[in-house]
Structure formats: structure tokens, C-alpha cells
Scaffold this active site. Structure first.
Site, PDB file in Angstrom:
ATOM      1  N   HIS A 177       0.824  -1.221   0.000  1.00 14.54           N
ATOM      2  CA  HIS A 177       0.000   0.000   0.000  1.00 14.54           C
ATOM      3  C   HIS A 177       0.852   1.263   0.000  1.00 14.54           C
ATOM      4  CE1 HIS A 177      -4.071  -1.739   0.766  1.00 14.54           C
ATOM      5  NE2 HIS A 177      -3.317  -2.791   1.038  1.00 14.54           N
ATOM      6  N   ASP A 236       3.232   9.368  -0.522  1.00 19.47           N
ATOM      7  CA  ASP A 236       2.064   8.585  -0.151  1.00 19.47           C
ATOM      8  C   ASP A 236       1.864   7.509  -1.200  1.00 19.47           C
ATOM      9  OD1 ASP A 236      -0.205   7.969   1.362  1.00 19.47           O
ATOM     10  OD2 ASP A 236      -0.792  10.072   1.528  1.00 19.47           O
TER      11      ASP A 236
HETATM   12  P1  ADQ Z   1      -3.138   5.784   5.002  1.00 19.21           P
HETATM   13  O1  ADQ Z   1      -1.747   6.264   5.182  1.00 19.21           O
HETATM   14  O2  ADQ Z   1      -3.898   5.550   6.247  1.00 19.21           O
HETATM   15  O3  ADQ Z   1      -3.215   4.472   4.097  1.00 19.21           O
HETATM   16  P2  ADQ Z   1      -5.084   7.168   3.144  1.00 19.21           P
HETATM   17  O4  ADQ Z   1      -4.947   6.542   1.813  1.00 19.21           O
HETATM   18  O5  ADQ Z   1      -5.332   8.629   3.045  1.00 19.21           O
HETATM   19  O6  ADQ Z   1      -3.853   6.982   4.109  1.00 19.21           O
HETATM   20  O7  ADQ Z   1      -6.305   6.461   3.848  1.00 19.21           O
HETATM   21  C1  ADQ Z   1      -6.840   7.000   4.983  1.00 19.21           C
HETATM   22  C2  ADQ Z   1      -8.268   6.516   5.175  1.00 19.21           C
HETATM   23  O8  ADQ Z   1      -8.608   6.817   6.519  1.00 19.21           O
HETATM   24  C3  ADQ Z   1      -9.256   7.228   4.268  1.00 19.21           C
HETATM   25  O9  ADQ Z   1     -10.274   6.371   3.903  1.00 19.21           O
HETATM   26  C4  ADQ Z   1      -9.754   8.352   5.167  1.00 19.21           C
HETATM   27  O10 ADQ Z   1     -11.087   8.749   4.929  1.00 19.21           O
HETATM   28  C5  ADQ Z   1      -9.611   7.781   6.536  1.00 19.21           C
HETATM   29  N1  ADQ Z   1      -9.223   8.869   7.445  1.00 19.21           N
HETATM   30  C6  ADQ Z   1      -8.161   9.672   7.347  1.00 19.21           C
HETATM   31  N2  ADQ Z   1      -8.184  10.600   8.299  1.00 19.21           N
HETATM   32  C7  ADQ Z   1      -9.300  10.388   8.999  1.00 19.21           C
HETATM   33  C8  ADQ Z   1      -9.910  11.029  10.096  1.00 19.21           C
HETATM   34  N3  ADQ Z   1      -9.404  12.123  10.631  1.00 19.21           N
HETATM   35  N4  ADQ Z   1     -11.052  10.520  10.560  1.00 19.21           N
HETATM   36  C9  ADQ Z   1     -11.588   9.444   9.992  1.00 19.21           C
HETATM   37  N5  ADQ Z   1     -11.087   8.813   8.952  1.00 19.21           N
HETATM   38  C10 ADQ Z   1      -9.954   9.275   8.460  1.00 19.21           C
HETATM   39  C11 ADQ Z   1      -2.254   3.583   3.462  1.00 19.21           C
HETATM   40  C12 ADQ Z   1      -1.193   4.246   2.559  1.00 19.21           C
HETATM   41  C13 ADQ Z   1      -1.885   5.116   1.510  1.00 19.21           C
HETATM   42  C14 ADQ Z   1      -2.868   4.260   0.697  1.00 19.21           C
HETATM   43  C15 ADQ Z   1      -3.787   3.485   1.617  1.00 19.21           C
HETATM   44  C16 ADQ Z   1      -4.641   2.501   0.830  1.00 19.21           C
HETATM   45  O11 ADQ Z   1      -0.311   5.028   3.342  1.00 19.21           O
HETATM   46  O12 ADQ Z   1      -0.944   5.715   0.652  1.00 19.21           O
HETATM   47  O13 ADQ Z   1      -3.663   5.119  -0.101  1.00 19.21           O
HETATM   48  O14 ADQ Z   1      -3.048   2.737   2.589  1.00 19.21           O
HETATM   49  O15 ADQ Z   1      -3.860   1.708  -0.008  1.00 19.21           O
END
Ligand code: ADQ
Length: 459
Positions: free
Chosen positions: A155, A363
């Protein structure tokens, strides 16, 4: 049809709600549809690790959960996964801890977990392992005698060779990827970096058909950009509960625009730089003062890793400084919320924001960028300002793409976004929404699993 077995470090709360992260959201959607097992760490740290997982069946999903001992937790999770692989794979060599004991703990826990899953597996299963915590998992499974297809999806970014070779045991680690039948990455860049490592550091070969040979073994590697549940997410802000929240928010804004950032509090997300770019925009364009509010939602994560306490302090200090500098008695430039929101509530906040400011320094994908676009009102959509270093920038190229290290450029993009005419906003939004609908989370899952199952299907 094969049964799906998903393996990931953390399994989403069994009563899934609120704070499920990116991986959890994607995997839950996959398992709910096809049924199967979800195996991983229970989140519990106990005196001794489990030797058999706790099994709970909910609807079509069987959750199998293993506990870790304190030593496992410190070496495997806090140590090697979060203080070595996470910073290194995000190009933060300055924050990377190198500790042989943690690497051994990481290998030991992978073996321990594989030993607990093996008895639950059948030969028709397809096993799908997720993320950097579990790179050696397939090798450990094969030591248990398991022979079904096993795939791996990373990921997070795969770093370039120059960065990866700083890891003392890089060959030992990367070699284990070759125990998988299929290795998936988020973007072309990640795949290129992997190929480059294979050729230059492992003396291997890359075939035209996606096969990769090194360490006396062969695997297949490909690009599978993760998507979101686009239509479901788009419907969330329209529910009455969220609309009530949106009314409250609008009343509090008193006609001002809102810029939103939503992230886990992590040093890869570029949070301090983002607030500084907002400050720069207020400085360069004094007319914008009092007309726009920035909402940053950043719930703490990995609190036991010292670097996370540092980033939290830095962010609080920056938000405090900017508010101290610009606030008026009836306007505060930055609203900083240090807590998670439910997906539903989040969707409303995203829809109410004229700009989604998604500026990670690195990311793998960044699902918030995709969720921001999905949540918009197509008649009056907001503008996504997106880092070139997020995997999502490879797909969402109708966003305003910025270099998050270039504070002036981000400030300019922010100003452009806040003043962009509705026709251009609609055009950009429609282009991105089309891609999000076709490349949604179901398409991602299907593409990966059919590629993993391809050999068996051909037999
Ligand atoms: P993350 O680093 O956790 O994931 P991201 O892809 O942005 O980052 O996913 C975060 C998820 O958590 C989103 O669905 C978002 O809505 C939710 N989220 C974030 N902040 C939140 C908050 N304050 N309250 C509630 N929900 C929140 C890892 C990798 C990423 C990759 C994903 C999926 O680091 O690059 O996109 O896996 O593969």
C-alpha cells in the site's frame, strides 16, 4: 470459486465504523461481497502471544485474530514496521531506525502468524497479504507446507534502490517477496523502482510478461492502483444526519469558503508544510484574510513512536502561530481537530469544502484525495490541490498538482483553487469522477485477484 483469505497487520473493528483506515475500508468491501477469512493481529498485547487465533464469524466474514506479546509488539510493530520500513519506504532515512533485533522480531512474528493461519487454509483458497508489516509472510507460509496462490499488495511506496540499499538486510527482506505468486504496487513508479532493484542490486531479470526473476526464484509483479467505493461514498453526504451537520458547519462559516485537510497525524502527510502554505497564501493575498477558513482533521496515530509525538507538537505550534498572527475576534484562520470522524461525517466535511488540500510528502496512493472528489456536488464542485508525490496524482491529473515542498507554489495553487470559475471546476471534477467510477475498489480487487488466480484458471 476460490475462497478469499485476507491477511493484514490490523483487522478492522468487527463492528466496523468510524476510524477504519484506507486498507480496512478497501478490504472490508472485498470480503463483504465474496465472503472469506480475514486474519491478522487482534490489536491486543498480552503476556504471551497466541498459538491459535481467536475466531469470530460475522455474516460472510470469518475473523481470525492473533494476539502479540509485548516483545513482539515492540520489535515487529513499533520497531521494524513503524520505525524502519515506514520511514525508509517514505524516503525518510533521517527518521529510520536500524536495529537487527527488531528485524529478527519482525521475521519471528511473521513466522508465528503464518503458523497460526496455516491450519485454517485449504488448497482452493486464494491468500491475499497486505502491506509492509507482512513482506516475509508467504515465505513463512510455504515453510508450513502451504501451496495455494499467495499474492502481496504494497500500500505504501516502493523506494528507489539508492534509498532501499541503506537498509542493512535489504537482500534478505526483498528476497522474501519472491515467495509470492504475484506482487502488486500502487503506481508505475513503484514497479519501476522494484524492477531497478531486481536488476541492479539482485542481479536478476525482468521479463516482458510481468515476470521477475532473482534469487533463484520467479514471481510476477504489476501495478494495481487502489480505488474507493465511489458511488457509495458520493451518497454519504446526502443522508439527513450529514445534512444537519452540514447546516451547522455552514452557519459557523458565515459565508466563508473552507479549505480542508484530512489525514492521520503522520510525518509523511506534509501537515506542517501545508499549514505554512496556507499562511503564505494569507500573506501574499491579504484580501483573502477573513474570507476563508482552513479545517485540518488529524487524529493521532502510532503515539508510542517518538517521531509521532514530535510531529504533533510541530503541528500544534504551527497552527497556534498562524492563528496568533492572523485571527480576528470574529475569524480564526485554522480550525485544527485532533480526533477521528466517521466516514459519513467526513464525507459532509469534504463536500462542504471549496478546496481539498492533499499534500503528502510521499504517499502510496492517498484515498482522501479520491474521497474528496467523490463527495463533491457535481453542479458546484470544489477543487482538489494534490501533491505530485501521492500515488493518486498518477490518476487524478485534472487536480491542481503541486510540489508540497514548494510553499509558494502550493500557496498560488490554493489561491487559484479558491478563485476558480465554476465551469473549470466542473470540467476538472467530471474528468476525475469518471476515472474514480471505473477504477473503484471493486475493480481493484477483481483485477488483483484474477491476476493472482490466472495460473489456476488456465490449468
Ligand atoms: P493511510 O496512510 O492511512 O493508508 P489514506 O490513503 O489517506 O492513508 O487512507 C486513509 C483513510 O482513513 C481514508 O479512507 C480516510 O477517509 C480515513 N481517514 C483519514 N483521516 C481520517 C480522520 N481524521 N477521521 C476518519 N477517517 C480518516 C495507506 C497508505 C496510503 C494508501 C492506503 C490505501 O499510506 O498511501 O492510499 O493505505 O492503499
Amino acid at each position: 470459486m476460490s475462497r478469499l483469505v485476507v491477511v493484514s497487520n490490523r483487522v478492522a473493528p468487527i463492528k466496523a465504523k468510524a476510524s477504519a483506515g484506507g486498507l480496512a475500508v478497501a478490504v472490508l468491501a472485498a470480503l463483504r461481497e465474496s465472503g472469506g477469512i480475514w486474519f491478522g493481529w487482534s490489536g491486543e498485547v498480552t503476556h504471551t502471544a497466541t498459538t491459535e487465533p481467536h475466531v469470530v464469524k460475522v455474516g460472510k466474514i470469518t475473523y481470525a485474530l492473533a494476539d502479540l506479546s509485548t516483545e513482539d509488539y515492540n520489535e515487529y510493530y513499533n520497531g521494524y514496521a513503524n520505525r524502519t520500513l515506514w520511514p525508509l519506504f517514505h524516503y525518510r532515512l533521517d527518521l529510520t531506525a536500524f536495529d537487527r533485533r527488531c528485524f529478527e522480531g519482525y521475521l519471528r512474528v511473521n513466522s508465528q502468524l503464518a503458523r497460526q493461519l496455516a491450519p485454517l487454509l485449504g488448497e482452493d483458497d486464494l491468500v491475499w497479504v497486505h502491506d509492509y508489516h507482512l513482506i516475509p509472510f508467504a515465505e513463512a507460509l510455504s515453510r508450513e507446507g502451504c501451496r495455494m496462490p499467495v499474492g502481496f499488495f504494497l500500500h505504501i511506496p516502493f523506494p528507489t534502490s539508492e534509498v532501499l540499499v541503506a537498509l542493512p538486510s535489504h537482500q534478505e527482506l526483498i528476497r522474501t517477496l519472491f515467495a509470492y505468486d504475484l506482487v502488486g504496487f500502487q503506481t508505475d513508479n513503484d514497479l519501476i523502482a522494484f524492477h531497478d532493484y531486481v536488476v541492479r542490486e539482485a542481479g536478476g531479470k525482468v521479463g516482458d510478461d510481468g515476470t521477475v526473476h532473482a534469487f533463484g526464484r520467479t514471481t510476477r509483479a504489476g501495478v494495481f492502483p487502489i480505488g474507493i467505493d465511489t458511488d457509495e461514498f458520493a451518497a454519504l453526504p446526502l443522508t439527513p444526519e450529514v445534512q444537519r451537520q452540514t447546516e451547522r458547519l455552514k452557519a459557523s462559516l458565515q459565508g466563508r469558503h473552507m479549505v480542508i485537510g484530512v489525514d492521520r497525524l503522520d510525518y509523511t502527510k506534509g501537515l506542517v508544510e501545508r499549514l505554512q502554505a496556507f499562511e503564505q497564501m494569507l500573506e501574499t493575498y491579504p484580501a483573502m484574510r477573513g474570507t476563508v477558513t482552513m479545517l485540518q482533521v488529524a487524529p493521532p496515530s502510532r503515539g508510542e513512536v517518538p517521531e509521532y509525538a514530535d510531529i504533533r507538537r510541530a503541528l500544534e505550534a504551527t497552527a497556534g502561530h498562524i492563528n496568533g498572527r492572523f485571527a480576528e475576534f470574529d475569524w480564526v484562520p485554522i480550525r485544527y481537530l485532533n480526533k477521528p470522524f466517521s466516514r459519513r461525517a467526513l464525507s459532509g466535511l469534504l463536500r462542504s469544502s471549496r478546496v481539498g488540500l492533499v499534500t503528502p510528502l510521499r504517499d502510496g496512493m492517498n484515498l482522501v484525495a479520491k474521497e474528496y472528489v467523490a463527495a463533491q456536488d457535481g453542479d458546484d464542485p470544489g477543487v482538489l490541490v494534490l501533491s505530485q508525490f501521492a500515488g493518486a496524482a498518477h490518476q487524478l491529473d485534472a487536480a491542481l498538482i503541486v510540489n508540497p515542498y514548494d510553499m509558494n507554489a502550493v500557496a498560488e495553487a490554493l489561491h487559484l483553487a479558491l478563485t476558480m470559475p465554476v465551469e473549470e471546476r466542473r470540467e476538472r471534477w467530471s474528468a476525475m469522477m469518471e476515472g474514480l467510477r471505473s477504477d473503484n475498489v471493486a475493480a481493484w480487487r477483481n483485477r488483483f485477484l484474477s491476476a493472482l488466480d490466472a495460473d489456476r484458471a488456465a490449468a
